[in-house]
Design a protein around this motif. Structure first.
Motif, PDB file in Angstrom:
ATOM      1  N   ALA A 174      24.534  62.945  12.615  1.00  0.00           N
ATOM      2  CA  ALA A 174      24.597  63.219  11.184  1.00  0.00           C
ATOM      3  C   ALA A 174      25.802  64.122  10.881  1.00  0.00           C
ATOM      4  CB  ALA A 174      23.204  63.812  10.923  1.00  0.00           C
ATOM      5  N   LEU A 175      26.148  63.637   9.722  1.00  0.00           N
ATOM      6  CA  LEU A 175      27.333  64.332   9.070  1.00  0.00           C
ATOM      7  C   LEU A 175      26.970  64.478   7.394  1.00  0.00           C
ATOM      8  CD1 LEU A 175      30.502  65.265   8.559  1.00  0.00           C
ATOM      9  CD2 LEU A 175      30.827  63.111   7.800  1.00  0.00           C
ATOM     10  N   ALA A 176      26.649  65.755   7.101  1.00  0.00           N
ATOM     11  CA  ALA A 176      26.319  66.121   5.754  1.00  0.00           C
ATOM     12  C   ALA A 176      27.468  66.543   5.012  1.00  0.00           C
ATOM     13  CB  ALA A 176      25.427  67.479   5.845  1.00  0.00           C
ATOM     14  N   ALA A 181      36.095  58.157  12.046  1.00  0.00           N
ATOM     15  CA  ALA A 181      37.005  59.030  13.157  1.00  0.00           C
ATOM     16  C   ALA A 181      36.310  59.849  14.264  1.00  0.00           C
ATOM     17  CB  ALA A 181      37.961  59.836  12.398  1.00  0.00           C
ATOM     18  N   ILE A 182      35.288  60.349  13.800  1.00  0.00           N
ATOM     19  CA  ILE A 182      34.548  61.092  14.777  1.00  0.00           C
ATOM     20  C   ILE A 182      33.990  60.267  15.977  1.00  0.00           C
ATOM     21  CG2 ILE A 182      32.539  62.911  15.154  1.00  0.00           C
ATOM     22  CD1 ILE A 182      33.239  63.967  12.371  1.00  0.00           C
ATOM     23  N   ALA A 183      33.191  59.252  15.231  1.00  0.00           N
ATOM     24  CA  ALA A 183      32.380  58.318  16.138  1.00  0.00           C
ATOM     25  C   ALA A 183      33.037  57.013  15.744  1.00  0.00           C
ATOM     26  CB  ALA A 183      30.922  58.863  15.835  1.00  0.00           C
ATOM     27  N   PRO A 184      33.990  56.219  16.297  1.00  0.00           N
ATOM     28  CA  PRO A 184      34.351  54.978  15.979  1.00  0.00           C
ATOM     29  C   PRO A 184      33.251  54.041  16.775  1.00  0.00           C
ATOM     30  CG  PRO A 184      35.827  56.117  17.569  1.00  0.00           C
ATOM     31  CD  PRO A 184      34.961  57.138  17.215  1.00  0.00           C
ATOM     32  N   GLY A 185      33.007  52.933  15.972  1.00  0.00           N
ATOM     33  CA  GLY A 185      32.198  51.857  16.731  1.00  0.00           C
ATOM     34  C   GLY A 185      30.600  52.059  16.515  1.00  0.00           C
ATOM     35  N   ILE A 186      30.120  53.294  16.083  1.00  0.00           N
ATOM     36  CA  ILE A 186      28.906  53.514  15.946  1.00  0.00           C
ATOM     37  C   ILE A 186      28.699  52.795  14.354  1.00  0.00           C
ATOM     38  CG2 ILE A 186      27.217  55.177  15.617  1.00  0.00           C
ATOM     39  CD1 ILE A 186      28.449  56.797  17.561  1.00  0.00           C
ATOM     40  N   PRO A 187      27.297  51.986  14.054  1.00  0.00           N
ATOM     41  CA  PRO A 187      26.983  51.503  12.922  1.00  0.00           C
ATOM     42  C   PRO A 187      26.848  52.763  11.994  1.00  0.00           C
ATOM     43  CG  PRO A 187      25.697  50.668  14.445  1.00  0.00           C
ATOM     44  CD  PRO A 187      26.555  51.774  15.087  1.00  0.00           C
ATOM     45  N   LEU A 247      32.866  58.722   4.753  1.00  0.00           N
ATOM     46  CA  LEU A 247      32.749  57.687   5.769  1.00  0.00           C
ATOM     47  C   LEU A 247      33.935  57.916   7.004  1.00  0.00           C
ATOM     48  CD1 LEU A 247      31.085  54.770   3.682  1.00  0.00           C
ATOM     49  CD2 LEU A 247      30.132  56.384   5.450  1.00  0.00           C
ATOM     50  N   ASP A 248      35.037  57.830   6.367  1.00  0.00           N
ATOM     51  CA  ASP A 248      36.213  57.633   7.041  1.00  0.00           C
ATOM     52  C   ASP A 248      36.274  58.784   8.176  1.00  0.00           C
ATOM     53  OD1 ASP A 248      36.959  55.639   5.471  1.00  0.00           O
ATOM     54  OD2 ASP A 248      38.577  56.784   4.515  1.00  0.00           O
TER      55      ASP A 248
END
Length: 192
Positions: free
Chosen positions: A15-17, A59-65, A54-55
């Protein structure tokens, strides 16, 4: 917001707030309303700001939906992201505003979940039916949960005293969360 981000993390999600306001965050109801009005007056600028979050996540979690979940102004924001063509797997709005000065003109990519209190004084029923019609026009995959007699802010147990919408509704909060968890599970498992 942080409690919901923590609950998402507890459910196994990253999660990113995102912070809409930055260093000029409002500190009272009047400044919050002014800041919200400034953001909502320019949906293209809001969409660009949200795209940056979103970008960052990509960048933190590439490939994760990627999924976007928002409450109140954040609920409106995730719908703006979807309307703006964001490449999301899921967009979920909880007691968010539904109207937009810039309706979707192209197919919406994410699956949508909208959880709404039918007694929300900020979202008249005409906005609800206009939203449904807009989503149908662009071929969106949407679910709309409307809770009878439930007001705006139904997921927030910490409504400040004197707030015009002291509306925490534990049952609507639990049911909307369960709907979100079910939809996240279907998105991450690849089931329809």
């Amino acid at each position: 917001m942080t409690a919901k981000a923590g609950a998402l993390a507890d459910a196994g999600c990253m999660a990113l707030a995102a912070d809409f306001y930055g260093p000029d965050a409002p500190h009272d109801a009047a400044s919050a309303l002014a800041a919200m009005n400034a953001l909502t007056a320019d949906p293209l600028a809001m969409r660009r700001r949200l795209r940056a979050s979103l970008d960052t996540l990509a960048a933190i979690a590439p490939g994760i939906p990627q999924m976007a979940i928002g409450y109140c102004l954040g609920g409106m924001a995730v719908l703006e992201m979807a309307r703006g063509g964001a490449d999301l797997a899921l967009a979920a709005s909880f007691h968010g505003l539904l109207a937009s000065p810039l309706p979707a003109a192209a197919p919406i990519r994410p699956r949508l979940l909208v959880c709404h209190g039918d007694a929300d004084s900020l979202v008249p029923r005409a906005h609800v039916t206009a939203f449904w019609e807009e989503m149908d026009r662009v071929g969106a995959d949407w679910q709309f949960l409307s809770f009878a007699g439930v007001e705006h802010g139904f997921t927030n147990p910490f409504t400040p005293a004197g707030d015009p919408n002291p509306a925490y509704h534990p049952l609507a909060d639990r049911q909307s969360w369960a709907a979100l968890m079910g939809l996240i599970d279907s998105v991450t498992s690849g089931t329809a």
